[in-house]
Design an enzyme around this catalytic site. Structure first.
Site, mmCIF file in Angstrom:
data_model
loop_
_atom_site.group_PDB
_atom_site.id
_atom_site.type_symbol
_atom_site.label_atom_id
_atom_site.label_comp_id
_atom_site.label_asym_id
_atom_site.label_seq_id
_atom_site.Cartn_x
_atom_site.Cartn_y
_atom_site.Cartn_z
ATOM 1 N N GLU A 1 62.948 39.649 85.885
ATOM 2 C CA GLU A 1 63.112 39.725 84.624
ATOM 3 C C GLU A 1 64.771 40.168 83.911
ATOM 4 O OE1 GLU A 1 58.399 40.773 83.496
ATOM 5 O OE2 GLU A 1 60.108 42.392 83.330
ATOM 6 N N THR B 1 48.383 49.067 77.737
ATOM 7 C CA THR B 1 48.544 47.833 77.159
ATOM 8 C C THR B 1 47.839 47.933 75.682
ATOM 9 O OG1 THR B 1 48.809 46.556 79.359
ATOM 10 C CG2 THR B 1 48.554 45.239 77.434
ATOM 11 N N HIS C 1 57.775 45.924 76.179
ATOM 12 C CA HIS C 1 57.646 45.426 77.357
ATOM 13 C C HIS C 1 58.110 46.204 78.287
ATOM 14 C CE1 HIS C 1 57.502 42.697 80.640
ATOM 15 N NE2 HIS C 1 58.768 42.943 80.774
ATOM 16 N N ASN D 1 52.297 45.429 70.615
ATOM 17 C CA ASN D 1 52.393 46.715 71.278
ATOM 18 C C ASN D 1 53.787 47.176 71.776
ATOM 19 O OD1 ASN D 1 53.210 44.911 73.336
ATOM 20 N ND2 ASN D 1 51.200 45.646 74.487
ATOM 21 N N TYR E 1 57.107 35.001 80.064
ATOM 22 C CA TYR E 1 55.856 35.245 80.440
ATOM 23 C C TYR E 1 55.029 34.294 81.166
ATOM 24 C CZ TYR E 1 55.490 39.717 77.625
ATOM 25 O OH TYR E 1 55.726 40.903 76.927
ATOM 26 N N ARG F 1 56.744 52.705 82.471
ATOM 27 C CA ARG F 1 55.439 52.357 82.015
ATOM 28 C C ARG F 1 54.651 53.469 81.546
ATOM 29 N NH1 ARG F 1 54.162 46.993 82.897
ATOM 30 N NH2 ARG F 1 52.003 47.341 82.665
ATOM 31 N N LYS G 1 59.800 44.808 71.316
ATOM 32 C CA LYS G 1 59.242 43.550 70.967
ATOM 33 C C LYS G 1 59.636 43.183 69.430
ATOM 34 C CE LYS G 1 55.739 43.485 74.556
ATOM 35 N NZ LYS G 1 54.500 43.264 74.742
ATOM 36 N N ARG H 1 53.231 53.284 72.590
ATOM 37 C CA ARG H 1 51.991 52.280 72.137
ATOM 38 C C ARG H 1 51.111 53.188 71.456
ATOM 39 N NH1 ARG H 1 51.981 48.292 77.479
ATOM 40 N NH2 ARG H 1 53.446 46.901 76.918
ATOM 41 N N PHE I 1 45.574 34.359 75.788
ATOM 42 C CA PHE I 1 46.523 34.777 74.794
ATOM 43 C C PHE I 1 47.986 34.421 75.049
ATOM 44 C CE2 PHE I 1 46.013 38.178 77.997
ATOM 45 C CZ PHE I 1 47.427 38.165 78.375
HETATM 46 P P1 ATP Z 1 54.216 43.813 79.048
HETATM 47 O O1 ATP Z 1 54.102 42.746 80.183
HETATM 48 O O2 ATP Z 1 54.672 43.190 77.539
HETATM 49 O O3 ATP Z 1 54.881 45.152 79.458
HETATM 50 P P2 ATP Z 1 51.722 44.873 80.160
HETATM 51 O O4 ATP Z 1 52.226 44.709 81.323
HETATM 52 O O5 ATP Z 1 51.017 46.237 79.522
HETATM 53 O O6 ATP Z 1 52.654 44.418 78.881
HETATM 54 P P3 ATP Z 1 50.297 42.175 80.415
HETATM 55 O O7 ATP Z 1 49.121 42.405 80.995
HETATM 56 O O8 ATP Z 1 51.498 42.136 81.095
HETATM 57 O O9 ATP Z 1 50.595 43.899 79.681
HETATM 58 O O10 ATP Z 1 50.457 41.510 79.166
HETATM 59 C C1 ATP Z 1 51.464 41.145 78.461
HETATM 60 C C2 ATP Z 1 51.419 41.202 77.045
HETATM 61 O O11 ATP Z 1 50.636 40.165 76.520
HETATM 62 C C3 ATP Z 1 51.038 42.730 76.378
HETATM 63 O O12 ATP Z 1 51.823 43.407 76.519
HETATM 64 C C4 ATP Z 1 50.460 42.239 75.183
HETATM 65 O O13 ATP Z 1 51.455 42.092 73.967
HETATM 66 C C5 ATP Z 1 49.792 40.771 75.526
HETATM 67 N N1 ATP Z 1 48.336 40.999 75.689
HETATM 68 C C6 ATP Z 1 47.963 41.314 76.819
HETATM 69 N N2 ATP Z 1 46.508 41.329 76.780
HETATM 70 C C7 ATP Z 1 46.224 40.742 75.719
HETATM 71 C C8 ATP Z 1 45.004 40.302 75.015
HETATM 72 N N3 ATP Z 1 43.722 40.511 75.602
HETATM 73 N N4 ATP Z 1 44.834 39.794 73.947
HETATM 74 C C9 ATP Z 1 46.093 39.741 73.241
HETATM 75 N N5 ATP Z 1 47.319 39.824 73.580
HETATM 76 C C10 ATP Z 1 47.460 40.731 74.973
HETATM 77 MG MG MG Z 2 53.280 43.079 81.904
#
Ligand code: ATP
Ligand code: MG
Length: 138
Positions: free
Chosen positions: A126, A91, A115, A112, A49, A85, A9, A102, A57
């Site tokens: 994706e 996350t 992705h 974080n 996304y 993962r 990211k 992370r 968010f």
């Molecule tokens: P990613 O999809 O980026 O790999 P993830 O699968 O661990 O991450 P998701 O739930 O898909 O998490 O959320 C996508 C992204 O949105 C997170 O990686 C983070 O950057 C952001 N995000 C998730 N939860 C929050 C939150 N509560 N507040 C702010 N940003 C968030």
């Molecule tokens: Mg995700």
């Protein structure tokens, strides 16, 4: 063999830890079969996304994801989705296991560093979002 989409990211690229992230992927036997650096605009980040459209968010996340260049990669390996993962960590970096990307580098639940796709179905979508068939090495 399974494929997953990985992104370093904007925060990871800006902080100069591309090499560190790639090192961790390669040393865990995740093979990089496609890679490039791109910069998304916010519309493109919203498309990527889209599953999070209703989340509070969403605007902030897509603003952040379009704030600078990112490195997108296709990783291939046995159990690549789950394995990557695990290497990424939770996350929320405060809940991530020791030694994960992370845990070691994230500064915020949003910023974080990485992705990763969360299922084989998502991975296909994706990967196709960023790479055409000529860019995928078999
Ligand atoms: P990613 O999809 O980026 O790999 P993830 O699968 O661990 O991450 P998701 O739930 O898909 O998490 O959320 C996508 C992204 O949105 C997170 O990686 C983070 O950057 C952001 N995000 C998730 N939860 C929050 C939150 N509560 N507040 C702010 N940003 C968030
Ligand atoms: Mg995700």
């Amino acid at each position: 063999m399974e494929r997953t989409l990985a992104i370093i990211k904007p925060d990871g690229v800006a902080r100069g830890i591309i090499g560190e992230v790639i090192q961790r992927l390669e040393s865990n036997k995740l093979k990089i079969t496609a890679m490039k650096m791109v910069k998304m605009n916010q519309e493109q980040a919203k498309g990527f996304y889209a599953v999070h459209e209703e989340r509070p968010f969403f605007d902030s996340l897509t603003y952040f994801m379009s704030s600078g260049p990112i490195v997108v990669m296709v990783l291939e390996g046995e159990n690549a989705i789950a394995k990557y993962r695990e290497i990424m960590g939770a996350t929320d970096y405060r809940q991530a296991d020791e030694g994960t990307i992370r845990k070691d580098f994230a500064t915020d639940i949003e910023k974080n560093v990485v992705h990763g796709s969360d299922s084989p179905e998502t991975a296909v979508i994706e990967i196709a979002y960023f790479f055409n068939r000529f860019e995928l090495i078999h």
